[in-house]
Motif scaffolding. Sequence first.
Motif, PDB file in Angstrom:
ATOM      1  N   ASP A 113       0.801  -1.218   0.000  1.00 50.29           N
ATOM      2  CA  ASP A 113       0.000   0.000   0.000  1.00 50.29           C
ATOM      3  C   ASP A 113       0.834   1.268   0.000  1.00 50.29           C
ATOM      4  O   ASP A 113       0.294   2.382   0.071  1.00 50.29           O
ATOM      5  N   GLY A 114       2.161   1.119  -0.067  1.00 51.28           N
ATOM      6  CA  GLY A 114       3.030   2.292  -0.091  1.00 51.28           C
ATOM      7  C   GLY A 114       3.286   2.907   1.264  1.00 51.28           C
ATOM      8  O   GLY A 114       3.997   3.902   1.358  1.00 51.28           O
ATOM      9  N   GLN A 115       2.720   2.333   2.313  1.00 53.80           N
ATOM     10  CA  GLN A 115       2.858   2.919   3.642  1.00 53.80           C
ATOM     11  C   GLN A 115       3.603   2.020   4.626  1.00 53.80           C
ATOM     12  O   GLN A 115       4.286   2.519   5.513  1.00 53.80           O
ATOM     13  N   ALA A 116       3.481   0.721   4.504  1.00 53.57           N
ATOM     14  CA  ALA A 116       4.096  -0.181   5.476  1.00 53.57           C
ATOM     15  C   ALA A 116       5.617  -0.116   5.375  1.00 53.57           C
ATOM     16  O   ALA A 116       6.206  -0.452   4.354  1.00 53.57           O
ATOM     17  N   GLU A 117       6.232   0.346   6.440  1.00 50.14           N
ATOM     18  CA  GLU A 117       7.681   0.441   6.458  1.00 50.14           C
ATOM     19  C   GLU A 117       8.278  -0.915   6.806  1.00 50.14           C
ATOM     20  O   GLU A 117       7.820  -1.585   7.734  1.00 50.14           O
ATOM     21  N   PRO A 118       9.296  -1.364   6.079  1.00 50.72           N
ATOM     22  CA  PRO A 118       9.908  -2.653   6.391  1.00 50.72           C
ATOM     23  C   PRO A 118      10.665  -2.597   7.717  1.00 50.72           C
ATOM     24  O   PRO A 118      11.130  -1.528   8.125  1.00 50.72           O
ATOM     25  N   VAL A 119      10.763  -3.731   8.360  1.00 43.09           N
ATOM     26  CA  VAL A 119      11.466  -3.807   9.640  1.00 43.09           C
ATOM     27  C   VAL A 119      12.548  -4.880   9.545  1.00 43.09           C
ATOM     28  O   VAL A 119      12.487  -5.772   8.695  1.00 43.09           O
ATOM     29  N   GLU A 120      13.527  -4.762  10.408  1.00 39.77           N
ATOM     30  CA  GLU A 120      14.571  -5.778  10.499  1.00 39.77           C
ATOM     31  C   GLU A 120      14.354  -6.570  11.777  1.00 39.77           C
ATOM     32  O   GLU A 120      14.191  -5.995  12.854  1.00 39.77           O
ATOM     33  N   ARG A 186      13.019  -7.944   6.833  1.00 41.63           N
ATOM     34  CA  ARG A 186      14.228  -8.737   6.607  1.00 41.63           C
ATOM     35  C   ARG A 186      14.496  -9.464   7.924  1.00 41.63           C
ATOM     36  O   ARG A 186      14.610  -8.833   8.973  1.00 41.63           O
ATOM     37  N   ILE A 187      14.581 -10.790   7.881  1.00 38.89           N
ATOM     38  CA  ILE A 187      14.673 -11.586   9.101  1.00 38.89           C
ATOM     39  C   ILE A 187      15.961 -12.407   9.054  1.00 38.89           C
ATOM     40  O   ILE A 187      16.189 -13.160   8.098  1.00 38.89           O
ATOM     41  N   ARG A 188      16.782 -12.271  10.081  1.00 40.62           N
ATOM     42  CA  ARG A 188      18.071 -12.985  10.113  1.00 40.62           C
ATOM     43  C   ARG A 188      17.867 -14.488  10.323  1.00 40.62           C
ATOM     44  O   ARG A 188      18.499 -15.304   9.677  1.00 40.62           O
ATOM     45  N   HIS A 189      16.993 -14.848  11.252  1.00 40.98           N
ATOM     46  CA  HIS A 189      16.714 -16.260  11.517  1.00 40.98           C
ATOM     47  C   HIS A 189      15.193 -16.432  11.641  1.00 40.98           C
ATOM     48  O   HIS A 189      14.589 -15.842  12.533  1.00 40.98           O
ATOM     49  N   LEU A 190      14.616 -17.209  10.755  1.00 50.79           N
ATOM     50  CA  LEU A 190      13.165 -17.452  10.786  1.00 50.79           C
ATOM     51  C   LEU A 190      12.899 -18.951  10.868  1.00 50.79           C
ATOM     52  O   LEU A 190      13.529 -19.744  10.171  1.00 50.79           O
TER      53      LEU A 190
END
Length: 355
Positions: A113-120, A186-190
């Motif tokens: 939607d152009g609004q959700a900011e990605p997280v680490e 972005r997930i280091r360990h999932l």
Amino acid sequence: MISNASLQLLKYRRHAKRLFAGPGTLEAAAYRREIIAPEEQASFPPLLCLDGQIERITGAPAESTLAQELETATRSSGVHAPTIAYHLKDVALVDGSVYSGTMRFFVRELKYDGQAEPVEIEQAALVSSYYGVKYFGHWLRDDCTLHLLADDLGLPPLCLPGPTGLHVEHYKALFNQSCAPTFRARIRHLTIFSDYHHNRLRRERYERLRAVVGARFPHKGRRTLVYLKRGQDGARRWIENEAEIIDGLTRSGFVVLDTATTPFDAMLEALVDARLVVSLEGSHIAHCVYAMPSSSGLLVLQPPDRFSANQRQWTACLGIRSAMVVGMRGQQVGGYCFDLSEIQQTIDLLDRALA
């Protein structure tokens, strides 16, 4: 700080790799595979119904096939697959899919939607399932128990947007399972679980959540008869002669719980003392998973053209006897009719089985 542009680029790079190397698998993408519960043999008590009911079935839900549903309904034994934790490194969550190497693990379609900011995220376990993000019943049965797997491994839960509504919020509060939906990360360990069958580990998790419900709504020693009325949420599916059925059942001592209007507490207070529950097939029946006592009976009114046998698996897992009556197509779209005398005769079958 990771950006949406870099996540998109990562997604497209992995799509390109798939073109040359082929689609990856969860098994191949994982750096470690952990069997949490082994494969086990299972037996199923007969699904109770009158003669000729199965022959009325003509179709299954879109996500399944008639052959699969009939096999689930009629089998007497089977194998529960193991519960497995797949541990992955350097994972991207983009628009409802998990990407790792050449693997794409699809959960649901999400448009950015152009609004959700990605997280680490350093470490997490996915507690959203393909069906759980779409259907309340699967969310309650599958995703709430996935949450317990994450807890047991000491991993923070990662969830996608799923079903909404007051009942969802009530159960989240009751089970103390708060998880804010994540759109891009972005997930280091999932960790991703393979947890599709009703093995002993699923039974143990059901019982833990049933104990939470039992502590909040203790048994009063009564053995009530319940007609659980389906609300208007979800796919259009309703009983055209429901007034006749309710009138006949209430004359036999049934109480009516309307999932759309009965307060949450009142509904669970009645279900924890239920001896028999009668209801139209649908997600709302999942309320019974955590409230109905073992050694009680569930009679599901089944539409002939979208027959689903999923209740047979969790009822067998919890020691609840399962029965069905197959109806007929009604005069209106999404409407069905059920024979009251067949319902009453099948209730008698359940009564004898429970006795």
